[in-house]
Structures are given as C-alpha cells and as structure tokens.
Design a protein around this motif. Structure first.
Motif, PDB file in Angstrom:
ATOM      1  N   ALA A  18      -7.299  -8.352   6.994  1.00  0.00           N
ATOM      2  CA  ALA A  18      -7.650  -9.630   6.364  1.00  0.00           C
ATOM      3  C   ALA A  18      -7.063 -10.783   7.180  1.00  0.00           C
ATOM      4  O   ALA A  18      -7.676 -11.832   7.329  1.00  0.00           O
ATOM      5  CB  ALA A  18      -7.115  -9.687   4.933  1.00  0.00           C
ATOM      6  N   SER A  22      -1.758  -8.333   7.620  1.00  0.00           N
ATOM      7  CA  SER A  22      -2.325  -7.059   7.138  1.00  0.00           C
ATOM      8  C   SER A  22      -1.676  -5.867   7.836  1.00  0.00           C
ATOM      9  O   SER A  22      -1.448  -5.901   9.054  1.00  0.00           O
ATOM     10  CB  SER A  22      -3.830  -6.996   7.430  1.00  0.00           C
ATOM     11  OG  SER A  22      -4.516  -7.985   6.708  1.00  0.00           O
ATOM     12  N   ALA A  24      -3.188  -3.213   8.429  1.00  0.00           N
ATOM     13  CA  ALA A  24      -4.217  -2.755   9.376  1.00  0.00           C
ATOM     14  C   ALA A  24      -4.108  -3.485  10.722  1.00  0.00           C
ATOM     15  O   ALA A  24      -4.427  -2.910  11.768  1.00  0.00           O
ATOM     16  CB  ALA A  24      -5.605  -2.953   8.778  1.00  0.00           C
ATOM     17  N   ALA A  43     -14.990  -7.041   5.673  1.00  0.00           N
ATOM     18  CA  ALA A  43     -15.743  -6.843   4.430  1.00  0.00           C
ATOM     19  C   ALA A  43     -17.013  -7.691   4.324  1.00  0.00           C
ATOM     20  O   ALA A  43     -18.004  -7.255   3.740  1.00  0.00           O
ATOM     21  CB  ALA A  43     -14.839  -7.123   3.239  1.00  0.00           C
ATOM     22  N   VAL A  69     -17.223  -1.712   1.808  1.00  0.00           N
ATOM     23  CA  VAL A  69     -17.115  -0.310   1.409  1.00  0.00           C
ATOM     24  C   VAL A  69     -17.665  -0.008   0.014  1.00  0.00           C
ATOM     25  O   VAL A  69     -17.628   1.139  -0.425  1.00  0.00           O
ATOM     26  CB  VAL A  69     -15.668   0.232   1.537  1.00  0.00           C
ATOM     27  CG1 VAL A  69     -15.184   0.197   2.969  1.00  0.00           C
ATOM     28  CG2 VAL A  69     -14.714  -0.490   0.593  1.00  0.00           C
ATOM     29  N   THR A  70     -18.189  -1.012  -0.671  1.00  0.00           N
ATOM     30  CA  THR A  70     -18.842  -0.720  -1.956  1.00  0.00           C
ATOM     31  C   THR A  70     -20.316  -0.371  -1.751  1.00  0.00           C
ATOM     32  O   THR A  70     -21.026  -0.074  -2.715  1.00  0.00           O
ATOM     33  CB  THR A  70     -18.762  -1.923  -2.928  1.00  0.00           C
ATOM     34  OG1 THR A  70     -19.411  -3.041  -2.337  1.00  0.00           O
ATOM     35  CG2 THR A  70     -17.331  -2.271  -3.259  1.00  0.00           C
ATOM     36  N   LYS A 166      -4.239   4.574  -6.703  1.00  0.00           N
ATOM     37  CA  LYS A 166      -3.503   5.256  -5.629  1.00  0.00           C
ATOM     38  C   LYS A 166      -3.338   6.748  -5.949  1.00  0.00           C
ATOM     39  O   LYS A 166      -3.350   7.577  -5.036  1.00  0.00           O
ATOM     40  CB  LYS A 166      -2.138   4.600  -5.391  1.00  0.00           C
ATOM     41  CG  LYS A 166      -2.212   3.199  -4.783  1.00  0.00           C
ATOM     42  CD  LYS A 166      -3.007   3.134  -3.484  1.00  0.00           C
ATOM     43  CE  LYS A 166      -2.847   1.804  -2.770  1.00  0.00           C
ATOM     44  NZ  LYS A 166      -3.830   1.652  -1.661  1.00  0.00           N
ATOM     45  N   LEU A 198      -1.562 -10.329   1.805  1.00  0.00           N
ATOM     46  CA  LEU A 198      -2.470 -10.984   0.858  1.00  0.00           C
ATOM     47  C   LEU A 198      -2.639 -10.148  -0.417  1.00  0.00           C
ATOM     48  O   LEU A 198      -2.528 -10.648  -1.535  1.00  0.00           O
ATOM     49  CB  LEU A 198      -3.816 -11.193   1.567  1.00  0.00           C
ATOM     50  CG  LEU A 198      -4.790 -12.174   0.962  1.00  0.00           C
ATOM     51  CD1 LEU A 198      -4.169 -13.563   0.929  1.00  0.00           C
ATOM     52  CD2 LEU A 198      -6.074 -12.196   1.803  1.00  0.00           C
TER      53      LEU A 198
HETATM   54  P1  NDP Z   1      -4.511  -6.953   2.963  1.00  0.00           P
HETATM   55  O1  NDP Z   1      -4.939  -7.863   1.869  1.00  0.00           O
HETATM   56  O2  NDP Z   1      -4.102  -7.554   4.239  1.00  0.00           O
HETATM   57  O3  NDP Z   1      -5.620  -5.838   3.246  1.00  0.00           O
HETATM   58  C1  NDP Z   1      -6.494  -5.317   2.253  1.00  0.00           C
HETATM   59  C2  NDP Z   1      -7.841  -5.198   2.887  1.00  0.00           C
HETATM   60  O4  NDP Z   1      -8.794  -4.579   2.002  1.00  0.00           O
HETATM   61  C3  NDP Z   1      -8.421  -6.564   3.254  1.00  0.00           C
HETATM   62  O5  NDP Z   1      -8.743  -6.581   4.625  1.00  0.00           O
HETATM   63  C4  NDP Z   1      -9.662  -6.634   2.391  1.00  0.00           C
HETATM   64  O6  NDP Z   1     -10.709  -7.346   3.015  1.00  0.00           O
HETATM   65  C5  NDP Z   1     -10.027  -5.174   2.289  1.00  0.00           C
HETATM   66  N1  NDP Z   1     -11.085  -4.984   1.297  1.00  0.00           N
HETATM   67  C6  NDP Z   1     -11.053  -5.285  -0.030  1.00  0.00           C
HETATM   68  N2  NDP Z   1     -12.255  -5.029  -0.584  1.00  0.00           N
HETATM   69  C7  NDP Z   1     -13.058  -4.563   0.415  1.00  0.00           C
HETATM   70  C8  NDP Z   1     -14.399  -4.131   0.472  1.00  0.00           C
HETATM   71  N3  NDP Z   1     -15.206  -4.112  -0.604  1.00  0.00           N
HETATM   72  N4  NDP Z   1     -14.900  -3.706   1.666  1.00  0.00           N
HETATM   73  C9  NDP Z   1     -14.120  -3.705   2.769  1.00  0.00           C
HETATM   74  N5  NDP Z   1     -12.838  -4.104   2.779  1.00  0.00           N
HETATM   75  C10 NDP Z   1     -12.316  -4.536   1.607  1.00  0.00           C
HETATM   76  O7  NDP Z   1      -3.275  -6.118   2.342  1.00  0.00           O
HETATM   77  P2  NDP Z   1      -2.425  -4.872   2.865  1.00  0.00           P
HETATM   78  O8  NDP Z   1      -2.407  -4.830   4.330  1.00  0.00           O
HETATM   79  O9  NDP Z   1      -1.166  -4.934   2.102  1.00  0.00           O
HETATM   80  O10 NDP Z   1      -3.244  -3.648   2.274  1.00  0.00           O
HETATM   81  C11 NDP Z   1      -3.717  -2.566   3.061  1.00  0.00           C
HETATM   82  C12 NDP Z   1      -3.519  -1.259   2.318  1.00  0.00           C
HETATM   83  O11 NDP Z   1      -2.122  -0.987   2.229  1.00  0.00           O
HETATM   84  C13 NDP Z   1      -4.050  -1.265   0.885  1.00  0.00           C
HETATM   85  O12 NDP Z   1      -4.595   0.010   0.590  1.00  0.00           O
HETATM   86  C14 NDP Z   1      -2.774  -1.466   0.078  1.00  0.00           C
HETATM   87  O13 NDP Z   1      -2.888  -0.994  -1.238  1.00  0.00           O
HETATM   88  C15 NDP Z   1      -1.826  -0.619   0.905  1.00  0.00           C
HETATM   89  N6  NDP Z   1      -0.408  -0.825   0.646  1.00  0.00           N
HETATM   90  C16 NDP Z   1       0.127  -2.078   0.729  1.00  0.00           C
HETATM   91  C17 NDP Z   1       1.462  -2.273   0.455  1.00  0.00           C
HETATM   92  C18 NDP Z   1       2.060  -3.638   0.491  1.00  0.00           C
HETATM   93  O14 NDP Z   1       3.130  -3.825  -0.081  1.00  0.00           O
HETATM   94  N7  NDP Z   1       1.445  -4.613   1.148  1.00  0.00           N
HETATM   95  C19 NDP Z   1       2.356  -1.147   0.093  1.00  0.00           C
HETATM   96  C20 NDP Z   1       1.694   0.146   0.099  1.00  0.00           C
HETATM   97  C21 NDP Z   1       0.358   0.278   0.342  1.00  0.00           C
HETATM   98  P3  NDP Z   1     -10.972  -8.900   2.661  1.00  0.00           P
HETATM   99  O15 NDP Z   1      -9.663  -9.570   2.402  1.00  0.00           O
HETATM  100  O16 NDP Z   1     -11.639  -9.361   3.885  1.00  0.00           O
HETATM  101  O17 NDP Z   1     -11.828  -8.839   1.431  1.00  0.00           O
END
Ligand code: NDP
Length: 257
Positions: A18, A22, A24, A43, A69-70, A166, A198
């Motif tokens: 994002a 992130s 990622a 997304a 991904v939906t 989860k 975020l």
């Molecule tokens: P971010 O908000 O940076 O990343 C979440 C991502 O999910 C965004 O890029 C968002 O895209 C994407 N997303 C949401 N809906 C869709 C969709 N329909 N299609 C495609 N992409 C989608 O947060 P994090 O980096 O924290 O999160 C990444 C993962 O890590 C998640 O699974 C989170 O639960 C997990 N996690 C995070 C922790 C934390 O404390 N931060 C701890 C443990 C796990 P967009 O914003 O462009 O919609």
C-alpha cells in the motif's frame, strides 16, 4: 562466503504494497536485493502511481499489475499475464488483509454477517484463490508465504473479526501445504509482531498492543518489517527448502508467553 541467497532470474510475485510502511514493501526490497525479478500487484487503478514511484527505488525494474483479490477473473488474468511476461513463478508473498474497522474494536459479536464475509474473503480465501490461479505456472520448487498474526491463535483485545480471519488463513496454509507439497510447492505463514502500517491503524488501541509486546516479549522490543522480510527471504528461497505448512513467529518471542 555469503550465505545470502541469490534469486537472479527467478520471478517472485509480491501482493499487498500500500505504501512504504507495508510489510510487503520490505519483502519486495529484500527480494530485489537478492536479485529477484519482481511482479508487484495492487488492488485498484488509484494505487498504481504510488506503487510506480516506490518501485522506481528498486534495483531491478519490476512489472506492476492490478489484482483485486475479491475477483476470481482478475486473479486468473493477472497470473496469466505474469506467466506471459515473466515465465514460471518461483514464489508469491501474499500480504493482504481487510476488515471493516468498526469490527476491530468493541465487542466481538457486534460484527455483521456482511463484515464477516468480506474479511474472510479478502484476508483468508484470497490465499487459496491466488495459489489456485498460479498453479499452472509454478516452478517445480516454488514457495508461497502469507502474513498472519497471533490474534488468530488466541484472543488479542480489539483484533476481533481479524482474529477469526487469521485462524482461517493459518488453517488454509496447512491444507494448501498438504495439497501442493507433492507438486514441490511449499506454503508457509509468518506471524509478525505488531508493526505500524496502514492496516494496523484500523485496529482499536493498537498502541497498547505495541507497548505490551515491548514490555513483556523476551527480546523486550518490537520487530521491524525488515526482520519479517528476512524470514520471508528464508522461506521463499531454497534456504527454507524443508519447511512447509509452518507458521514462523517473528515477534520478539511474544507468542511463547
Ligand atoms: P498494509 O495496509 O500496508 O497492507 C495491506 C494490503 O492489503 C494493502 O496493500 C491493501 O491494498 C491490500 N488489500 C486489501 N484489500 C485488497 C483487495 N481486495 N485486493 C488486493 N489487495 C488488497 O498493511 P500491512 O503491511 O500491515 O499488512 C500486510 C499483511 O500483514 C496483512 O495480512 C496483515 O494482516 C498482516 N500483519 C500485519 C501486522 C501489523 O502489525 N502490521 C502484524 C501481523 C500480520 P490497498 O491499500 O491498496 O487497498
């Protein structure tokens, strides 16, 4: 001699950047450092330009593709495109989750059927949908990782609906690992400690989760996205070749308490 794995000419798909906070993005930077050819998915069209400017910081030129991904058709066509443009897929980092933030605070049972379905769809089912779409294009020793959290194993205040998502994700990892193992494909999860991103902002009183870990975890500090990404590199590269169906906690040891 460096033990840092070399991923030159290997294609990795990173889903869920994002912004620069992130998890990622940390994974993408680490894979890029190791020489991987990257495909980054976003997304929706409105996120494209932000991702383009981030991607320009990478050493190798990345391929950027939209993938909500939906939408099963969008997932299928994204993976067809990836194969056409970048050949076989060595690995996927699935770092995607979503829940209505109203369901990430207050009483767990106050959530609605619609909130439940959406969170489970995006945060858990999407892993299976992605793996299914990538199946024809996987390299023979491919590896998939996803990001999970302790709130799926036990109650963490306010994590509520996302905890259930989860738990479903963790279970999907095991079933996918068992199904895809005979094809040489590994599927694992990293359970990250809390990191300010975020998505994390949506969880009620997130600061308390961070400070609780800092005070009580064996390492007495929070983890960085880069530390999560190093474990991601281990799992996605040949270094993790014997590991599948696993949830590795990168949380300063908090989960043992
Ligand atoms: P971010 O908000 O940076 O990343 C979440 C991502 O999910 C965004 O890029 C968002 O895209 C994407 N997303 C949401 N809906 C869709 C969709 N329909 N299609 C495609 N992409 C989608 O947060 P994090 O980096 O924290 O999160 C990444 C993962 O890590 C998640 O699974 C989170 O639960 C997990 N996690 C995070 C922790 C934390 O404390 N931060 C701890 C443990 C796990 P967009 O914003 O462009 O919609």
């Amino acid at each position: 001699m460096s033990i840092f794995p070399t991923l030159t000419n290997k294609t990795y798909v990173v889903m869920g950047i994002a912004n620069k906070r992130s998890i990622a993005w940390a994974i993408a930077k680490t894979l890029d450092e190791a020489g991987a050819k990257l495909v980054l998915t976003y997304a929706a069209e409105r996120f494209k330009s932000g991702l383009e400017s981030l991607a320009s910081e990478l050493k190798q030129e990345a391929i950027l593709l939209e993938c909500d991904v939906t939408n099963d058709e969008a997932i299928d066509s994204t993976f067809r495109s990836i194969h056409e443009q970048a050949g076989e897929i060595q690995g996927i980092a699935h770092s995607i989750a979503f829940a209505d933030k109203e369901a990430l605070r207050g009483e767990f049972s106050e959530m609605t059927r619609g909130q439940f379905a959406q969170a489970l769809d995006i945060s858990a089912y999407s892993l299976t949908a992605v793996v299914k779409a990538a199946k024809p294009y996987f390299a023979q020793d491919a590896s998939v990782i996803t990001l999970t959290y302790l709130g799926g194993e036990r109650v963490v205040p306010n994590y509520n609906l996302m905890g259930v998502a989860k738990a479903a994700l963790d279970s999907s990892v095991k079933y996918l690992a068992n199904e895809y193992g005979p094809h040489g494909v590994r599927v694992n999860a990293i359970s990250a400690g809390p990191i300010r991103t975020l998505s994390a902002k949506g969880v009620g009183d997130f600061n308390s989760i961070l400070s609780e870990l800092e005070q009580k975890a064996p390492l007495r500090r929070n983890v960085s996205a880069e530390e999560v990404a190093s474990t991601g590199l281990f799992l996605l590269s040949g270094m993790g070749s014997g590991v599948t169906g696993e949830v590795i906690h990168v949380d300063s040891g908090y989960h043992i308490l």
